[in-house]
Design a protein around this motif. Structure first.
Motif, PDB file in Angstrom:
ATOM      1  N   GLU A 289       0.814  -1.235   0.000  1.00 26.85           N
ATOM      2  CA  GLU A 289       0.000   0.000   0.000  1.00 26.85           C
ATOM      3  C   GLU A 289       0.837   1.271   0.000  1.00 26.85           C
ATOM      4  O   GLU A 289       1.614   1.493  -0.924  1.00 26.85           O
ATOM      5  N   MET A 290       0.740   2.137   1.008  1.00 24.35           N
ATOM      6  CA  MET A 290       1.353   3.456   0.891  1.00 24.35           C
ATOM      7  C   MET A 290       2.870   3.446   1.084  1.00 24.35           C
ATOM      8  O   MET A 290       3.532   4.449   0.826  1.00 24.35           O
TER       9      MET A 290
ATOM     10  N   GLN B  56     -10.605  -0.134   0.001  1.00 19.53           N
ATOM     11  CA  GLN B  56      -9.461   0.363   0.762  1.00 19.53           C
ATOM     12  C   GLN B  56      -8.637  -0.788   1.317  1.00 19.53           C
ATOM     13  O   GLN B  56      -9.162  -1.766   1.850  1.00 19.53           O
TER      14      GLN B  56
ATOM     15  N   GLY C 177      -5.398  -0.938   3.930  1.00 16.62           N
ATOM     16  CA  GLY C 177      -4.530  -0.141   4.781  1.00 16.62           C
ATOM     17  C   GLY C 177      -4.850   1.336   4.632  1.00 16.62           C
ATOM     18  O   GLY C 177      -5.999   1.762   4.739  1.00 16.62           O
ATOM     19  N   ASN C 178      -3.834   2.127   4.343  1.00 17.73           N
ATOM     20  CA  ASN C 178      -4.010   3.570   4.192  1.00 17.73           C
ATOM     21  C   ASN C 178      -4.290   3.999   2.760  1.00 17.73           C
ATOM     22  O   ASN C 178      -4.443   5.192   2.491  1.00 17.73           O
TER      23      ASN C 178
ATOM     24  N   VAL D 126      -6.782   4.436   0.154  1.00 10.33           N
ATOM     25  CA  VAL D 126      -8.250   4.446   0.204  1.00 10.33           C
ATOM     26  C   VAL D 126      -8.881   3.897  -1.066  1.00 10.33           C
ATOM     27  O   VAL D 126     -10.029   3.432  -1.037  1.00 10.33           O
TER      28      VAL D 126
ATOM     29  N   HIS E 109      -7.178   1.603  -3.191  1.00 13.51           N
ATOM     30  CA  HIS E 109      -6.143   0.637  -3.545  1.00 13.51           C
ATOM     31  C   HIS E 109      -6.556  -0.266  -4.700  1.00 13.51           C
ATOM     32  O   HIS E 109      -5.858  -0.391  -5.713  1.00 13.51           O
TER      33      HIS E 109
ATOM     34  N   GLN F 101      -2.260   8.349   4.682  1.00 12.88           N
ATOM     35  CA  GLN F 101      -3.512   7.832   4.137  1.00 12.88           C
ATOM     36  C   GLN F 101      -4.008   8.729   3.018  1.00 12.88           C
ATOM     37  O   GLN F 101      -4.012   9.959   3.139  1.00 12.88           O
TER      38      GLN F 101
ATOM     39  N   ASP G  46       2.011  13.136   6.453  1.00 12.32           N
ATOM     40  CA  ASP G  46       1.229  13.956   7.384  1.00 12.32           C
ATOM     41  C   ASP G  46       1.994  15.188   7.854  1.00 12.32           C
ATOM     42  O   ASP G  46       1.440  16.030   8.561  1.00 12.32           O
TER      43      ASP G  46
END
Length: 661
Positions: free
Chosen positions: A153-154, A487, A489-490, A492, A494, A574, A613
Motif C-alpha cells: 500500500e502506501m 481500501q 490499509g491507508n 483508500v 487501492h 492515508q 502527514d
C-alpha cells in the motif's frame, strides 16, 4: 446492476478486449519474437534492470549449527547502500551443492517465518544450499526493524512516481542473490533454482522469466490469470502496470522455457490463484514448452489445501529440483525429512535494536530514485525553452490520458426544490454524477474531491450568494460508484487503482476523461460558455492539474490542501493511490511541472501539503514552486500564479471573486 459493480465491470470488459490480442504462438520462431517483445515490455513495466554496478560487499552476522547443516546469517549489497538480509542453509560436507533461492510470501516473519524455514531445512537435509532472503520492506527490512511490517500500500506507493516498482526491485535483488550464490565455492553454479509462495510465488514467476540462470522455477499458490486479478486485492509487489496491454500470465510462464517449470496450486485458494485460473495460463505455457520439445519440463501440481507452502507442496518441489538441479530421480515427490524450526529471532541478522541507523528502507530508496530524476527538469531560461518543455510534457499527458474523447451522455433532472441532479456517461459502462446549483450562468465552479462530497456547506452557501454556478462531480470509482472493500490499509482506493493499472489506464487518467466529458456536457448546457474554474480538494489536484493541462476550456484552477510534491523520504500518509501515475517523475516531472502547464491561466494554490502527514517547510515549498513561477514570469503573467501557504481554505473564494473578469 449495483453502482458499486460498475467500475469493475468496465475494467473487466476492457481487459477482455485486450486479451483477444494474446494469441498462442504457432512456431518456436514466432514465440521467440513474442518473447523478445514481452521481456522488453515487462522490464519497462517493472522499472528496468538496475544500472548500479556495486560489489556484493558480503557481511557475516553469525552462524547457527544444526544437525547435518548450518545456517549462515549474512547481508549482501543489492543496490548502492541497500543491504538484503539472508539465511544460508548449508549441508554438511564440501559440495559443491545445487542451490535454491527461497523467497517468502506475505508471512509476517518473512525469511524467519516457520513456513519459510521448513522448506529451507528440508532442502538442506536433501543436499541443497537453501538461501532465504527478506524482500525489500519486509522482515528485517521494514521502515521499523521489528518483524511483521507490511511492504505494500502506501509504503510501496512511494516508489511509483520514479517508475521503479517493488516487483521490479525484487527481481533485481533476486538476480543479485544468484550473483552471490555463484560466488561461493560450495555452490554448483549452473544448478540454481528459485521457489516461493504467494507474493514469493510472484517473485519466483518474474525472476524465473527474466533471469536465465534459474534452471528450475517453482512458483506456489501464485499462478492464476491476470483477468482474475481484476476484482481481487493484490499486494503492490504483485502488480505489473499495463501488463494486459501486451501479455497474459501464460507468456510470463513461457519465458522460463525450456528450463524446468513446476506450478503448484491449492484447491482452496483465492480466485486469482485458483487451479481453474492457473489451468488457463498453464495451457498457453505448455504450447510454448512444446515448441522447444520440452513438454516434460513443465508440470502443474494440484494440492488439497488452503493458501500455503505445506508438506505435500514441499515434497513435490523436492522431487522436481532433485531431478532438474541434481539430475537424480524421476521428478516425483520426495518424502520430507524431519523438520524442526527455530525461534525466528535467532535467524535475524540484526537484533531489533541493533540495526544500523542509516539502513535504507523503501521510502528512503524511493526518495533517492526521485532525487536523481530532478536533474532532468532544469528551469526554463527563456520563452523558447519553455515552449519546447511544454510541447514535450503535453505530448506525454496526451499519451497517458488517451486523447481525444467523444461526448456521450444523458440528463436526469431532480425536483424543483432541490439542486439539479444529473448523470452523464463518460465511457460505455461508466457514469458520473453532477450535483448542480445554479447562479447567474456567467461563472461555473467544477468541484472534485476524492470522496465526491465536494465543498463544505459554508463554502457552498458563499458560492450561491456570489451567484456562481457550481457542480459537484462524483467521478468513476467514487461515492456510490466505489467498489466494495476498495481500501487496503491507508490506500483508500487501492483496488480500483490497481485494476486500472493492469489495463494500462491509471485511475487518475480515467478521472481526466471524466472531467473532460463533463466539459463536453457543459458546452451543450450553456448557450454562452461561462468562465470555468476547476476546484480540486486534497489529492485530487493531480488529476485536476492533468485535466487542465490538456484541456484549455478550464479557465483557471484552485487547489485546496493538495500535495505540493510527489517526493518523500517517509511512507505516504492515508490517501489516494489512484492519483499516482507510475514513472511520472521520470517521464514528466513533479507537481510543480504540472502547475506550469496551466500558464498563463490563473492558478491558485491554497494550503499546499505533502504526501505525508508532515507540514512542508517554506524553503521546500519555494523550491517546489520555483519552476511554475519562472514559467508564469516568462509569459508575463506572474500575477496569475498565487500560493497561499496558510489559512487558504478560508480565503480562496474571496480571492477568486476579487480577480478581474
Amino acid at each position: 446492476m449495483e453502482k458499486s459493480d460498475e467500475y469493475l465491470r468496465f475494467i473487466r470488459d476492457q481487459a477482455q478486449r485486450l486479451a483477444q490480442q494474446h494469441k498462442y504462438p504457432e512456431s518456436r520462431q514466432q514465440w521467440e519474437s513474442i518473447a523478445k517483445t514481452t521481456r522488453k515490455k515487462l522490464w519497462q513495466s517493472l522499472g528496468g534492470p538496475s544500472d548500479d554496478q556495486v560489489d556484493l560487499a558480503v557481511e557475516t552476522h553469525g552462524k547457527i549449527d544444526r544437525d547435518n547443516f548450518t545456517i549462515e546469517k549474512i547481508t549482501i549489497q543489492t543496490l548502492r547502500d541497500v543491504r538484503m538480509g539472508c539465511n544460508l542453509y548449508v549441508p554438511s560436507g564440501s559440495g559443491p551443492f545445487p542451490a535454491v533461492l527461497c523467497v517468502h510470501g506475505h508471512w509476517k516473519g518473512a525469511k524467519q517465518d516457520p513456513t519459510v524455514q521448513a522448506r529451507c531445512i528440508g532442502l538442506a537435509k536433501l543436499g541443497f544450499i537453501a538461501m532465504a532472503v527478506d524482500a525489500l520492506g519486509a522482515g528485517e527490512r521494514g521502515i521499523h526493524p521489528e518483524l511483521g511490517e507490511y511492504h505494500g500500500e502506501m509504503t510501496a506507493a512511494t516508489l511509483w512516481p520514479s517508475g521503479r516498482l517493488l516487483a521490479g526491485l525484487q527481481v533485481i535483488e533476486n538476480m543479485r542473490c544468484v550473483d552471490y550464490l555463484q560466488s561461493r565455492r560450495d555452490v554448483a553454479s549452473e544448478h540454481i533454482g528459485i521457489t516461493g509462495t504467494s507474493g514469493g510465488g510472484n517473485q519466483t514467476l518474474y525472476a524465473g522469466a527474466l533471469e536465465p540462470r534459474f534452471k528450475a522455477v517453482v512458483p506456489v499458490c501464485s499462478v492464476g490469470n491476470y483477468q482474475a486479478y481484476l476484482g481481487a486485492a493484490c499486494c503492490m509487489c504483485e502488480m505489473i502496470p499495463g501488463a494486459l496491454t501486451y501479455m497474459e500470465q501464460w507468456q510470463v510462464l513461457g519465458l522460463s522455457a525450456p528450463r524446468a517449470l513446476m506450478v503448484i496450486n491449492a484447491t482452496q485458494d483465492a480466485v486469482q490463484f485458483s487451479i481453474a485460473e492457473a489451468i488457463k495460463s498453464m495451457r498457453g505455457a505448455k504450447v510454448v514448452f512444446d515448441q522447444y520439445d520440452a513438454g516434460d519440463r513443465i508440470r502443474h501440481v494440484h494440492v488439497e489445501s488452503r493458501h500455503d507452502y505445506n508438506q505435500p507442496m514441499r515434497e513435490a518441489m523436492y522431487g522436481w529440483v532433485t531431478k532438474h538441479l541434481k539430475n537424480e530421480g524421476d521428478s516425483q515427490p520426495i518424502a520430507e525429512p524431519p523438520i524442526e524450526t527455530i525461534d525466528p529471532d535467532e535467524l535475524r541478522c540484526f537484533a531489533a535494536d541493533k540495526r544500523p541507523q542509516d539502513y535504507l528502507t523503501i521510502p528512503h530508496l524511493a526518495n533517492r530514485f526521485n532525487q536523481s530524476l530532478t536533474t532532468r527538469h532544469a528551469l526554463p531560461k527563456h520563452r523558447e525553452h519553455w515552449e519546447a518543455d511544454h510541447e514535450f510534457r503535453l505530448g506525454y499527458l496526451k499519451r497517458i490520458t488517451k486523447l481525444p474523447v467523444a461526448p456521450v451522455g444523458k440528463r436526469i433532472v431532480g425536483g424543483a426544490a432541490k439542486p439539479w441532479a444529473e448523470q452523464i456517461s463518460s465511457e460505455d459502462g461508466i457514469h458520473i454524477d453532477l450535483q448542480w446549483k445554479h447562479g447567474d450562468g456567467k461563472e461555473l465552479l467544477l468541484v472534485i474531491s476524492a470522496d465526491g462530497t465536494g465543498l463544505q456547506p459554508a463554502e457552498s452557501e458563499a458560492v450561491e450568494q456570489a451567484k456562481l454556478d457550481q457542480v459537484n462531480l462524483t467521478l468513476r470509482a467514487m461515492g456510490p460508484y466505489e467498489p466494495v472493500k476498495n481500501q487496503i490499509g491507508n490506500a483508500v482506493d487501492h483496488n480500483a487503482a490497481q485494476w486500472g493499472m493492469w489495463i494500462g489506464r491509471p485511475l487518475a487518467t480515467q478521472w481526466v476523461e471524466d472531467i473532460r466529458q463533463t466539459l463536453n456536457y457543459v458546452s451543450q448546457v450553456y448557450e454562452a460558455k461561462p468562465r470555468i474554474t476547476l476546484v480540486c480538494l486534497g489529492g485530487m489536484n493531480l488529476a485536476g492539474l492533468m485535466a487542465a493541462a490538456v484541456d484549455q476550456r478550464i479557465d483557471r484552477l484552485v487547489s485546496l490542501g493538495g500535495p505540493s510534491t510527489l517526493m518523500s523520504d517517509e511512507r505516504y500518509a492515508q490517501g489516494s493511490v489512484g492519483n499516482l501515475v507510475p514513472g511520472m517523475l521520470s517521464q514528466f516531472g513533479d507537481i510543480g511541472h504540472l502547475c506550469a502547464m496551466l500558464a498563463p491561466r490563473p492558478l491558485l494554490i491554497c494550503d499546499p501539503g505533502l504526501m505525508t502527514d508532515k507540514a512542508p517547510q517554506r524553503t521546500s515549498l519555494a523550491a517546489t514552486f520555483r519552476y511554475p513561477a519562472m514559467v508564469y514570469k516568462l509569459l508575463g503573467k506572474l500575477e496569475n500564479f498565487r500560493v497561499v501557504l496558510e489559512n487558504g481554505r478560508n480565503q480562496w473564494l474571496s480571492i477568486l471573486l476579487d480577480e478581474p473578469k
